[in-house]
Design a protein around this motif. Structure first.
Motif, PDB file in Angstrom:
ATOM      1  N   ASN A 404       0.903  -1.249   0.243  1.00  0.00           N
ATOM      2  CA  ASN A 404       0.020   0.106   0.009  1.00  0.00           C
ATOM      3  C   ASN A 404       0.857   1.285  -0.010  1.00  0.00           C
ATOM      4  O   ASN A 404       0.704   2.035   0.677  1.00  0.00           O
ATOM      5  N   ASN A 405       1.883   1.270  -0.713  1.00  0.00           N
ATOM      6  CA  ASN A 405       2.874   2.301  -0.957  1.00  0.00           C
ATOM      7  C   ASN A 405       2.956   3.176  -2.163  1.00  0.00           C
ATOM      8  O   ASN A 405       2.418   2.289  -3.183  1.00  0.00           O
ATOM      9  N   HIS A 406       3.243   4.321  -2.401  1.00  0.00           N
ATOM     10  CA  HIS A 406       3.224   4.985  -3.831  1.00  0.00           C
ATOM     11  C   HIS A 406       4.750   5.258  -3.797  1.00  0.00           C
ATOM     12  O   HIS A 406       5.359   6.326  -3.025  1.00  0.00           O
ATOM     13  N   PHE A 407       5.418   4.727  -4.756  1.00  0.00           N
ATOM     14  CA  PHE A 407       6.793   5.139  -4.931  1.00  0.00           C
ATOM     15  C   PHE A 407       6.917   5.690  -6.361  1.00  0.00           C
ATOM     16  O   PHE A 407       6.513   4.992  -7.445  1.00  0.00           O
ATOM     17  N   SER A 408       7.604   6.765  -6.565  1.00  0.00           N
ATOM     18  CA  SER A 408       7.425   7.543  -7.736  1.00  0.00           C
ATOM     19  C   SER A 408       8.386   8.515  -7.981  1.00  0.00           C
ATOM     20  O   SER A 408       8.742   8.974  -6.805  1.00  0.00           O
ATOM     21  N   ASN A 409       9.036   8.852  -9.116  1.00  0.00           N
ATOM     22  CA  ASN A 409       9.536  10.035  -9.780  1.00  0.00           C
ATOM     23  C   ASN A 409      11.057  10.604  -9.070  1.00  0.00           C
ATOM     24  O   ASN A 409      11.072  11.321  -8.668  1.00  0.00           O
ATOM     25  N   HIS A 410      11.734   9.510  -9.093  1.00  0.00           N
ATOM     26  CA  HIS A 410      13.254   9.419  -8.756  1.00  0.00           C
ATOM     27  C   HIS A 410      14.037   8.966  -9.457  1.00  0.00           C
ATOM     28  O   HIS A 410      13.741   7.985 -10.190  1.00  0.00           O
ATOM     29  N   ARG A 411      15.501   9.039  -9.254  1.00  0.00           N
ATOM     30  CA  ARG A 411      16.384   8.567  -9.688  1.00  0.00           C
ATOM     31  C   ARG A 411      16.608   7.271  -9.187  1.00  0.00           C
ATOM     32  O   ARG A 411      16.317   6.709  -8.306  1.00  0.00           O
ATOM     33  N   ALA A 412      17.195   6.329 -10.201  1.00  0.00           N
ATOM     34  CA  ALA A 412      17.595   4.900  -9.584  1.00  0.00           C
ATOM     35  C   ALA A 412      16.315   4.000  -9.758  1.00  0.00           C
ATOM     36  O   ALA A 412      15.426   3.951 -10.408  1.00  0.00           O
ATOM     37  N   THR A 432       9.656   4.961 -11.738  1.00  0.00           N
ATOM     38  CA  THR A 432      10.909   5.271 -11.306  1.00  0.00           C
ATOM     39  C   THR A 432      11.676   5.189 -12.892  1.00  0.00           C
ATOM     40  O   THR A 432      11.435   4.845 -13.720  1.00  0.00           O
ATOM     41  N   GLN A 433      13.031   5.852 -12.652  1.00  0.00           N
ATOM     42  CA  GLN A 433      14.025   5.888 -13.803  1.00  0.00           C
ATOM     43  C   GLN A 433      14.533   4.527 -14.268  1.00  0.00           C
ATOM     44  O   GLN A 433      14.818   4.487 -15.152  1.00  0.00           O
ATOM     45  N   GLY A 434      14.691   3.602 -13.187  1.00  0.00           N
ATOM     46  CA  GLY A 434      15.441   2.264 -13.433  1.00  0.00           C
ATOM     47  C   GLY A 434      14.272   1.061 -13.072  1.00  0.00           C
ATOM     48  O   GLY A 434      13.214   1.248 -13.311  1.00  0.00           O
ATOM     49  N   CYS A 435      15.085   0.098 -12.733  1.00  0.00           N
ATOM     50  CA  CYS A 435      14.165  -1.080 -12.408  1.00  0.00           C
ATOM     51  C   CYS A 435      13.219  -0.863 -11.085  1.00  0.00           C
ATOM     52  O   CYS A 435      13.474  -0.126 -10.428  1.00  0.00           O
ATOM     53  N   ILE A 455       9.873 -15.133  -2.297  1.00  0.00           N
ATOM     54  CA  ILE A 455       9.296 -13.759  -2.684  1.00  0.00           C
ATOM     55  C   ILE A 455       8.374 -13.794  -3.560  1.00  0.00           C
ATOM     56  O   ILE A 455       8.222 -14.435  -4.689  1.00  0.00           O
ATOM     57  N   GLU A 456       7.117 -13.003  -3.331  1.00  0.00           N
ATOM     58  CA  GLU A 456       5.921 -13.026  -4.077  1.00  0.00           C
ATOM     59  C   GLU A 456       5.610 -11.378  -4.281  1.00  0.00           C
ATOM     60  O   GLU A 456       5.616 -10.572  -3.530  1.00  0.00           O
ATOM     61  N   ILE A 457       5.453 -11.103  -5.668  1.00  0.00           N
ATOM     62  CA  ILE A 457       5.345  -9.717  -6.092  1.00  0.00           C
ATOM     63  C   ILE A 457       3.858  -9.819  -6.784  1.00  0.00           C
ATOM     64  O   ILE A 457       3.752 -10.343  -7.849  1.00  0.00           O
ATOM     65  N   TYR A 458       3.029  -8.903  -6.294  1.00  0.00           N
ATOM     66  CA  TYR A 458       1.459  -9.170  -6.893  1.00  0.00           C
ATOM     67  C   TYR A 458       0.582  -7.929  -6.325  1.00  0.00           C
ATOM     68  O   TYR A 458       0.862  -7.160  -5.481  1.00  0.00           O
ATOM     69  N   ASN A 459      -0.474  -7.719  -7.333  1.00  0.00           N
ATOM     70  CA  ASN A 459      -1.541  -6.873  -7.105  1.00  0.00           C
ATOM     71  C   ASN A 459      -0.794  -5.308  -7.066  1.00  0.00           C
ATOM     72  O   ASN A 459      -1.235  -4.509  -6.347  1.00  0.00           O
ATOM     73  N   ASN A 460       0.302  -5.246  -7.814  1.00  0.00           N
ATOM     74  CA  ASN A 460       0.868  -3.952  -7.969  1.00  0.00           C
ATOM     75  C   ASN A 460       0.789  -3.207  -9.441  1.00  0.00           C
ATOM     76  O   ASN A 460       0.602  -3.927 -10.352  1.00  0.00           O
ATOM     77  N   ILE A 461       0.916  -1.748  -9.139  1.00  0.00           N
ATOM     78  CA  ILE A 461       0.888  -1.170 -10.534  1.00  0.00           C
ATOM     79  C   ILE A 461       2.353  -0.918 -10.860  1.00  0.00           C
ATOM     80  O   ILE A 461       2.968  -0.231  -9.968  1.00  0.00           O
ATOM     81  N   PHE A 462       2.919  -1.093 -12.058  1.00  0.00           N
ATOM     82  CA  PHE A 462       4.189  -0.614 -12.459  1.00  0.00           C
ATOM     83  C   PHE A 462       3.977   0.315 -13.667  1.00  0.00           C
ATOM     84  O   PHE A 462       3.616  -0.256 -14.987  1.00  0.00           O
ATOM     85  N   ASP A 463       4.021   1.526 -13.349  1.00  0.00           N
ATOM     86  CA  ASP A 463       3.628   2.518 -14.199  1.00  0.00           C
ATOM     87  C   ASP A 463       4.982   3.121 -15.016  1.00  0.00           C
ATOM     88  O   ASP A 463       5.538   4.004 -14.411  1.00  0.00           O
ATOM     89  N   GLN A 464       5.045   2.979 -16.222  1.00  0.00           N
ATOM     90  CA  GLN A 464       6.083   3.422 -17.337  1.00  0.00           C
ATOM     91  C   GLN A 464       7.568   3.504 -16.389  1.00  0.00           C
ATOM     92  O   GLN A 464       8.330   4.601 -16.314  1.00  0.00           O
ATOM     93  N   CYS A 465       7.913   2.308 -15.470  1.00  0.00           N
ATOM     94  CA  CYS A 465       9.191   2.375 -15.043  1.00  0.00           C
ATOM     95  C   CYS A 465      10.236   2.233 -16.218  1.00  0.00           C
ATOM     96  O   CYS A 465       9.961   1.979 -17.281  1.00  0.00           O
ATOM     97  N   ASN A 466      11.558   2.348 -15.910  1.00  0.00           N
ATOM     98  CA  ASN A 466      12.693   2.210 -16.693  1.00  0.00           C
ATOM     99  C   ASN A 466      12.578   3.682 -17.752  1.00  0.00           C
ATOM    100  O   ASN A 466      12.788   3.524 -19.021  1.00  0.00           O
ATOM    101  N   SER A 467      12.467   4.680 -17.188  1.00  0.00           N
ATOM    102  CA  SER A 467      12.278   6.092 -17.990  1.00  0.00           C
ATOM    103  C   SER A 467      13.490   6.742 -18.199  1.00  0.00           C
ATOM    104  O   SER A 467      13.620   7.868 -18.761  1.00  0.00           O
ATOM    105  N   GLY A 468      14.740   6.346 -17.521  1.00  0.00           N
ATOM    106  CA  GLY A 468      15.982   6.929 -17.814  1.00  0.00           C
ATOM    107  C   GLY A 468      17.196   5.976 -17.967  1.00  0.00           C
ATOM    108  O   GLY A 468      17.240   4.947 -18.202  1.00  0.00           O
ATOM    109  N   GLY A 469      18.258   6.741 -17.474  1.00  0.00           N
ATOM    110  CA  GLY A 469      19.701   5.999 -17.655  1.00  0.00           C
ATOM    111  C   GLY A 469      19.895   4.983 -17.017  1.00  0.00           C
ATOM    112  O   GLY A 469      20.741   4.202 -16.994  1.00  0.00           O
TER     113      GLY A 469
END
Length: 572
Positions: A404-412, A432-435, A455-469
């Motif tokens: 239930n977190n919002h992670f966005s708009n940063h380097r790395a 994010t700009q990377g993975c 490890i289980e990764i589920y019910n997330n939204i991955f919105d246009q990740c890998n946008s940079g260097g």
């Protein structure tokens, strides 16, 4: 420029008089032994010059003499209620330091720095090998030996910058396909064109610069985390807002049961600032038990949202049948003390990271306070070529929940996960700009262990990740090995399912050295904002599997915008 600095200094002097009273109050409250400390309402300043001094070795940070406001060593059953107060810091100071603490809750407060460790300005002109920046009034600059320097009123010397982050202010996002500009920081010339406008020349500019962008200049490096927690247990950070920290937002070393809930690391409203923490928001080193990050919002920081890892210590030699001499190999791990008697220590092949055996730690002794230790074990040591072995904590009891977190708009990257135990990542938003998710073990650069096992990764939204260097893949699961062709699986049982992925970059998934990798029932759709892009000369497959991978359930990807069906490839 000189007049403006004098005015700032006078304003800070007035704050300093009020700060001394607050700082004395804090020290008295902590020393009183109270179980609840309630901060006075309002805004309170604290200065590095008045802090409690301690020499600290903080992993992944610069060590040395630190100044501290709340010095919480050996405290138990303590609640610090911020009461809605705002703490404003000046200079190199750690707001909260916890060591050997138990059952501590810190809540209901806001943290910021009066003069953050970055400056920013608008790019007003771009030419061949140069760009011009109009700096904000709040970002006084100077030129020393033809190099750009920054004049922070709370620091004694002008500061060189080391990196530049680029922001598109109209979109409120980092510039698409922008890169780190460390090369510019280390090799450039600067010329003052007129008041507040500086021309910067460099042959190392990599990002697509255009007038109107905001250039954020990062200076200083990993000096003052907001929270430093060492060898502590049952620590809760809740309902906290952080606008800046001169390193990590919070770092936890050798600690057990950490709960972070409703923490916001965001831009200060109405400030015009485009940057938050200097590096990671949260960082965990050889921690055990619960690591829970819930209902948080992290954005516009200089590095990852969260990094959970151990440390690979190199074995110098076998001392006797029950003792090893080990070495901390990275300069930002010198003096780190995160192991306890009773810990299970894994013995790994240094070239393949194959697990060769385990032992129960009985005692750890400093052979060299900064770098070398003696590890004494309960059992007889196995017969191994110890000169080619690295050792690390086997945190089998780790229980990681990131939800239930919002992670966005940063380097790395968003999350770096390198721990044993159970890891569940669900109901989050990633951008994010990377993975978005990076799972990695290596014993050659940062020496950050280790493998994952559940490890289980589920019910997330991955919105246009890998946008940079930093782009590699949305999901990057791998091991960096001296023998990369090894078929040994460092990682096990990774499941990625029921996620919504808005894709702009290929490949989507890169994996090697993982046993039982599953990727299924994910919705993958095309972005309406950016075209699909990739770094290679030819369009890669969406799924690239290297050595040491076995797969379980795998979905067939659709062919939207040229995405490969059943894109699976072995790479050597």
């Amino acid at each position: 420029m000189t007049e403006r600095l004098v005015i700032v200094a006078l304003i800070c002097s007035a704050c300093s008089l009020q700060a001394e009273e607050f700082e004395s109050w804090v020290r008295a409250e902590v020393a009183s032994g109270k179980k609840t400390i309630v901060l006075p309402k309002g805004t309170h300043h604290a200065y590095a010059k008045n802090g409690i001094q301690r020499t600290l070795h903080i992993s992944n940070n610069n060590d040395g003499m630190k100044q501290i406001l709340f010095d919480l060593q050996d405290v138990e059953d303590l609640t610090i209620d911020g009461n809605g107060a705002e703490l404003i810091f000046h200079g190199h100071i750690i707001p909260f330091y916890l060591k050997n603490a138990k059952n501590v809750t810190i809540k209901n407060l806001t943290i910021d720095w009066a003069h953050p460790f970055f400056s920013q300005g608008e790019i007003v002109n771009v030419g061949e090998g140069f760009f011009d920046v109009r700096f904000d009034e709040e970002s006084p600059v100077g030129i020393r030996d033809n190099r750009l320097v920054f004049l922070n009123p709370d620091l004694p010397e002008p500061m060189d910058f080391n990196n530049i982050i680029l922001v598109n202010p109209k979109l409120g996002q980092l510039v698409f396909n922008s890169h780190d500009e460390y090369g510019v920081g280390s090799d450039h010339t600067a010329e003052l064109l007129e008041k507040n406008i500086v021309r910067i020349r460099s042959s190392h500019i990599r990002s697509p610069l255009t007038p109107g962008q905001i250039a954020v200049f990062q200076y200083d490096d990993r000096s003052s985390p907001g929270f430093t927690v060492h060898r502590s247990e049952n620590i809760r950070l809740q309902d906290i807002t952080m606008y800046h920290a001169a390193a990590f937002g919070a770092i936890f070393e050798g600690s057990r049961n950490i709960y972070i809930d409703n923490m916001k690391v965001i831009r200060r409203p109405d400030s015009g600032r485009w940057y938050t923490t200097h590096h990671d928001v949260t960082h965990f080193v050889e921690c055990r038990g619960d690591i829970h990050i819930t209902n948080c919002r992290f954005e516009f920081q200089g590095d990852d949202d969260c990094n959970i890892h151990g440390i690979f210590r190199s074995v110098v030699r076998k001392r006797n049948n029950k003792a090893l001499i080990t070495r901390l190999s990275h300069f930002q791990q010198m003096g780190v003390d995160t192991l306890f008697p009773g810990d299970i220590i894994g013995f790994y092949d240094g070239e393949t990271l194959e697990l060769l055996g385990e032992g129960t730690l009985v005692q750890l002794m400093d052979l060299d306070p900064a770098q070398e230790d003696v590890l004494i074990f309960k059992e007889q040591l196995p017969d191994l070529d110890w000169k080619n072995v690295v050792v690390t904590l086997q945190a089998y009891d780790a229980d990681v929940q990131i939800s239930n977190n919002h992670f966005s708009n940063h380097r790395a990257r968003n999350l770096l996960i390198k721990t044993l135990g159970k890891v569940r990542i669900f109901d989050n938003y990633f951008n994010t700009q990377g993975c978005a998710i990076k799972i990695r073990g290596e014993a050659s650069s940062w020496y950050e262990s280790g493998g994952v096992e559940d490890i289980e990764i589920y019910n997330n939204i991955f919105d246009q990740c890998n946008s940079g260097g930093f782009s590699q893949a949305t999901f990057h699961i791998h091991a960096t090995l001296d023998k990369p062709e090894s078929e040994v699986a460092l990682h096990k049982n990774v499941k990625i399912y029921n996620n919504k992925i808005i894709q702009i970059y290929k490949p989507l998934l890169i994996a090697d050295h993982v046993d039982n990798l599953e990727f299924f029932d994910n919705e993958i759709i095309a972005s309406e904002e950016h075209e699909l892009w990739f770094k290679s000369k030819t369009e890669p497959l969406n799924i690239i599997l290297g050595p040491g991978v076995t797969t379980g359930r795998f979905q067939t990807l659709d062919s939207n915008r040229g995405m490969s069906d059943c894109a699976e490839k072995k790479i050597k």
